[in-house]
Design a protein around this motif. Sequence first.
Motif, PDB file in Angstrom:
ATOM      1  N   LYS A 177       3.324 -25.736  -8.072  1.00 41.34           N
ATOM      2  CA  LYS A 177       2.882 -24.830  -9.135  1.00 41.34           C
ATOM      3  C   LYS A 177       2.847 -23.398  -8.632  1.00 41.34           C
ATOM      4  O   LYS A 177       2.550 -23.136  -7.459  1.00 41.34           O
ATOM      5  N   PRO A 178       3.151 -22.457  -9.525  1.00 42.69           N
ATOM      6  CA  PRO A 178       3.253 -21.053  -9.115  1.00 42.69           C
ATOM      7  C   PRO A 178       1.894 -20.391  -8.941  1.00 42.69           C
ATOM      8  O   PRO A 178       0.877 -20.872  -9.440  1.00 42.69           O
ATOM      9  N   SER A 179       1.924 -19.274  -8.221  1.00 45.87           N
ATOM     10  CA  SER A 179       0.730 -18.458  -8.023  1.00 45.87           C
ATOM     11  C   SER A 179       0.960 -17.069  -8.606  1.00 45.87           C
ATOM     12  O   SER A 179       2.039 -16.495  -8.439  1.00 45.87           O
ATOM     13  N   TYR A 180      -0.047 -16.555  -9.289  1.00 46.16           N
ATOM     14  CA  TYR A 180      -0.018 -15.177  -9.755  1.00 46.16           C
ATOM     15  C   TYR A 180      -0.475 -14.324  -8.577  1.00 46.16           C
ATOM     16  O   TYR A 180      -1.627 -14.369  -8.179  1.00 46.16           O
ATOM     17  N   LYS A 181       0.451 -13.540  -8.007  1.00 44.33           N
ATOM     18  CA  LYS A 181       0.155 -12.769  -6.802  1.00 44.33           C
ATOM     19  C   LYS A 181       0.212 -11.263  -7.057  1.00 44.33           C
ATOM     20  O   LYS A 181       1.060 -10.791  -7.816  1.00 44.33           O
ATOM     21  N   ARG A 182      -0.670 -10.556  -6.383  1.00 44.47           N
ATOM     22  CA  ARG A 182      -0.653  -9.088  -6.427  1.00 44.47           C
ATOM     23  C   ARG A 182      -0.369  -8.557  -5.023  1.00 44.47           C
ATOM     24  O   ARG A 182      -1.120  -8.798  -4.078  1.00 44.47           O
ATOM     25  N   PHE A 183       0.744  -7.827  -4.906  1.00 41.34           N
ATOM     26  CA  PHE A 183       1.082  -7.132  -3.666  1.00 41.34           C
ATOM     27  C   PHE A 183       0.749  -5.652  -3.816  1.00 41.34           C
ATOM     28  O   PHE A 183       0.873  -5.087  -4.903  1.00 41.34           O
ATOM     29  N   VAL A 184       0.336  -5.037  -2.708  1.00 41.14           N
ATOM     30  CA  VAL A 184       0.069  -3.602  -2.698  1.00 41.14           C
ATOM     31  C   VAL A 184       0.945  -2.975  -1.622  1.00 41.14           C
ATOM     32  O   VAL A 184       0.877  -3.354  -0.444  1.00 41.14           O
ATOM     33  N   LEU A 185       1.784  -2.009  -2.026  1.00 43.63           N
ATOM     34  CA  LEU A 185       2.765  -1.403  -1.138  1.00 43.63           C
ATOM     35  C   LEU A 185       2.401   0.062  -0.914  1.00 43.63           C
ATOM     36  O   LEU A 185       2.617   0.903  -1.802  1.00 43.63           O
ATOM     37  N   PRO A 186       1.831   0.407   0.240  1.00 46.19           N
ATOM     38  CA  PRO A 186       1.490   1.812   0.516  1.00 46.19           C
ATOM     39  C   PRO A 186       2.765   2.656   0.630  1.00 46.19           C
ATOM     40  O   PRO A 186       3.747   2.233   1.270  1.00 46.19           O
ATOM     41  N   ILE A 187       2.759   3.822   0.009  1.00 47.73           N
ATOM     42  CA  ILE A 187       3.956   4.673   0.053  1.00 47.73           C
ATOM     43  C   ILE A 187       3.748   5.911   0.920  1.00 47.73           C
ATOM     44  O   ILE A 187       4.613   6.764   1.009  1.00 47.73           O
ATOM     45  N   LEU A 188       2.592   6.009   1.559  1.00 50.19           N
ATOM     46  CA  LEU A 188       2.340   7.109   2.483  1.00 50.19           C
ATOM     47  C   LEU A 188       2.963   6.797   3.838  1.00 50.19           C
ATOM     48  O   LEU A 188       3.162   5.641   4.204  1.00 50.19           O
ATOM     49  N   SER A 189       3.261   7.822   4.614  1.00 49.69           N
ATOM     50  CA  SER A 189       3.873   7.635   5.929  1.00 49.69           C
ATOM     51  C   SER A 189       2.944   6.857   6.857  1.00 49.69           C
ATOM     52  O   SER A 189       1.720   7.011   6.834  1.00 49.69           O
ATOM     53  N   ASP A 190       3.541   6.010   7.701  1.00 50.41           N
ATOM     54  CA  ASP A 190       2.741   5.233   8.660  1.00 50.41           C
ATOM     55  C   ASP A 190       2.883   5.773  10.091  1.00 50.41           C
ATOM     56  O   ASP A 190       2.522   5.106  11.053  1.00 50.41           O
ATOM     57  N   LYS A 191       3.393   7.002  10.246  1.00 48.54           N
ATOM     58  CA  LYS A 191       3.675   7.552  11.577  1.00 48.54           C
ATOM     59  C   LYS A 191       2.432   7.665  12.447  1.00 48.54           C
ATOM     60  O   LYS A 191       2.482   7.473  13.657  1.00 48.54           O
ATOM     61  N   ASP A 192       1.309   8.029  11.869  1.00 49.83           N
ATOM     62  CA  ASP A 192       0.083   8.203  12.652  1.00 49.83           C
ATOM     63  C   ASP A 192      -0.831   6.976  12.577  1.00 49.83           C
ATOM     64  O   ASP A 192      -2.015   7.052  12.918  1.00 49.83           O
ATOM     65  N   VAL A 193      -0.282   5.861  12.120  1.00 52.24           N
ATOM     66  CA  VAL A 193      -1.059   4.625  11.974  1.00 52.24           C
ATOM     67  C   VAL A 193      -0.732   3.700  13.142  1.00 52.24           C
ATOM     68  O   VAL A 193       0.430   3.530  13.511  1.00 52.24           O
ATOM     69  N   THR A 194      -1.738   3.099  13.724  1.00 47.03           N
ATOM     70  CA  THR A 194      -1.518   2.207  14.865  1.00 47.03           C
ATOM     71  C   THR A 194      -1.013   0.843  14.397  1.00 47.03           C
ATOM     72  O   THR A 194      -1.300   0.404  13.275  1.00 47.03           O
ATOM     73  N   VAL A 195      -0.261   0.174  15.245  1.00 45.56           N
ATOM     74  CA  VAL A 195       0.233  -1.175  14.962  1.00 45.56           C
ATOM     75  C   VAL A 195      -0.959  -2.115  14.766  1.00 45.56           C
ATOM     76  O   VAL A 195      -1.933  -2.071  15.519  1.00 45.56           O
ATOM     77  N   GLY A 196      -0.893  -2.935  13.710  1.00 41.29           N
ATOM     78  CA  GLY A 196      -1.975  -3.867  13.408  1.00 41.29           C
ATOM     79  C   GLY A 196      -2.962  -3.341  12.385  1.00 41.29           C
ATOM     80  O   GLY A 196      -3.848  -4.082  11.932  1.00 41.29           O
ATOM     81  N   GLU A 197      -2.807  -2.067  11.985  1.00 44.82           N
ATOM     82  CA  GLU A 197      -3.739  -1.487  11.005  1.00 44.82           C
ATOM     83  C   GLU A 197      -3.266  -1.766   9.579  1.00 44.82           C
ATOM     84  O   GLU A 197      -2.073  -1.732   9.286  1.00 44.82           O
ATOM     85  N   ASP A 198      -4.224  -2.038   8.701  1.00 45.60           N
ATOM     86  CA  ASP A 198      -3.943  -2.269   7.287  1.00 45.60           C
ATOM     87  C   ASP A 198      -3.893  -0.922   6.568  1.00 45.60           C
ATOM     88  O   ASP A 198      -4.861  -0.156   6.602  1.00 45.60           O
ATOM     89  N   LEU A 199      -2.772  -0.641   5.902  1.00 43.34           N
ATOM     90  CA  LEU A 199      -2.600   0.648   5.230  1.00 43.34           C
ATOM     91  C   LEU A 199      -3.114   0.650   3.797  1.00 43.34           C
ATOM     92  O   LEU A 199      -3.110   1.694   3.140  1.00 43.34           O
ATOM     93  N   VAL A 200      -3.537  -0.496   3.273  1.00 43.64           N
ATOM     94  CA  VAL A 200      -4.040  -0.549   1.899  1.00 43.64           C
ATOM     95  C   VAL A 200      -5.468   0.005   1.872  1.00 43.64           C
ATOM     96  O   VAL A 200      -6.349  -0.498   2.572  1.00 43.64           O
ATOM     97  N   LYS A 201      -5.688   1.027   1.045  1.00 40.48           N
ATOM     98  CA  LYS A 201      -6.997   1.685   0.976  1.00 40.48           C
ATOM     99  C   LYS A 201      -7.695   1.471  -0.365  1.00 40.48           C
ATOM    100  O   LYS A 201      -8.753   2.057  -0.610  1.00 40.48           O
ATOM    101  N   LEU A 202      -7.137   0.671  -1.236  1.00 37.16           N
ATOM    102  CA  LEU A 202      -7.748   0.415  -2.538  1.00 37.16           C
ATOM    103  C   LEU A 202      -8.885  -0.591  -2.396  1.00 37.16           C
ATOM    104  O   LEU A 202      -8.748  -1.606  -1.712  1.00 37.16           O
TER     105      LEU A 202
END
Length: 489
Positions: free
Chosen positions: A320-345
């Motif tokens: 059976k299917p799942s209703y899923k919500r994905f969140v795609l950050p569109i800001l640059s990740d250059k100053d973000v460390t590996v392993g950090e979650d970019l979703v701020k909502l």
Amino acid sequence: MAPASSLLGDTSYSHWFDGMAIMNSFAIKDGEVTHRSRFLRGDTYKANMDANRIVVSEMGTMAYPDPSKNFIFKAITFLNHTVPDFTDNGASNFIKYGNDFYATSETNYIRKIDPVTLETLDKVDYLKYLPVNMVSSHPHYDKEGNAYNMGTSIAEKGKTKYTLFKVPAVTEKDKNSSEKWAPALKSSEVVCTVPCHSLLTPSYYHSFGMTDNYFIFIEQPFKLDILKMATAYMRGVNWASCLKFCPDESTLIHLIDRKTCKVLQTKYYTRAMVVYHHVNAFEDDGHVILDVIAYSDTSLYDMFYLSKLKEGLQDESYSKPSYKRFVLPILSDKDVTVGEDLVKLKYTTASAVKEKEGKLMCQAEVFCKGFELPRINYDFNGKKHRFVYGNCVEESALAKEIAKFDTETKERIFWSEENCLPSEPVFIPRPNTESEDDGVVLVSVINSNPGQLCFILFLDGKTFKEIARAYVDAKLTMDVHGFFIPQGN
């Protein structure tokens, strides 16, 4: 729109999606409903009817020549399937290009139809206007009436790619033109192309997403093997068997900037999944939010083989299917460390974790399970929505009830009736309203209660309570998708 007749002479279709397309319309005016029903009388229909057998192959049913035919006829049939000329049996959906309405499946052919009389008109080949061999059944429309759709270009100039194109709205000049009719596709233009990872195994897709500033395309590990398709007839298998799911591969989500017409460099990955239907997409504070109906495998298609339908669709293999919500950050990740979650909502549990520069691994929030054929108030397409209407498919792919889902409270309101099978619910907004769920939900219903007629149901968009129903003195068939056309349009 629905596939219908499965028997032709001494031959029969193997899969429900393959049946001869039948169109149903419900014209509502001055408190009365007029029902019409006609087969889509395209080249496929005529060829099959003339031969009184299936002579045009469909995705799940390979047509073989009459055993009484001679060797030359059989050889020609073989060659036609090696480089196939696909069917025009548009049993999936109705679409609008310009001022014209078409019946469509996912091949390069669409059929113009008269939406009032349901007469079958001109056959239109996408390939005369665009380099696309297969095209989505679910275009998007903007406020100006422009249509956007996606198609796959297979080995075109040595490259396989996904082509996003625009079909412009009809201008006043076009409306008043005395020139001979031509399809609106003649004015189509390519917006953007997305390279396919493999020349001969492009991803299958049925729909895509659109916001004010972005298109969203899911390149999923559900692939069409072109070489296997070319040899399917010789090997005695159908074209559907040439689709393969690769559960160990990731799904790649592409964001296409509508202003620059270029794919964003950031790559959004998630686990392997199969998506047929997008719900909606919208933007919020530097994020693109994408709602989809996702499966963990490809068992859905197999559920609609007629042999399965006769068993009542009760199958332990059903996923059976799942209703899923994905969140795609569109800001640059250059100053973000590996392993950090970019979703701020704050209102979602979805995440997008940086794996390396330019690559995010996305984890969806699951709203609910067993929900399909989603419809929203299309005035909110590309904007933040709250309510979704759809079919409940928790126990099997055959829905026995429909629901209104609230994405904020996660609550559902249901409608069902004993021995009744409802179709996809279509939401019609009240004119000039500002409330998202102020309108009417239309549902055609197959009624199998003895001595009772099938009917079209009218539900209140807010309360999901019945407003009215109109009985139809005809047998309705299980349908796929519906299209509402306002009076005078």
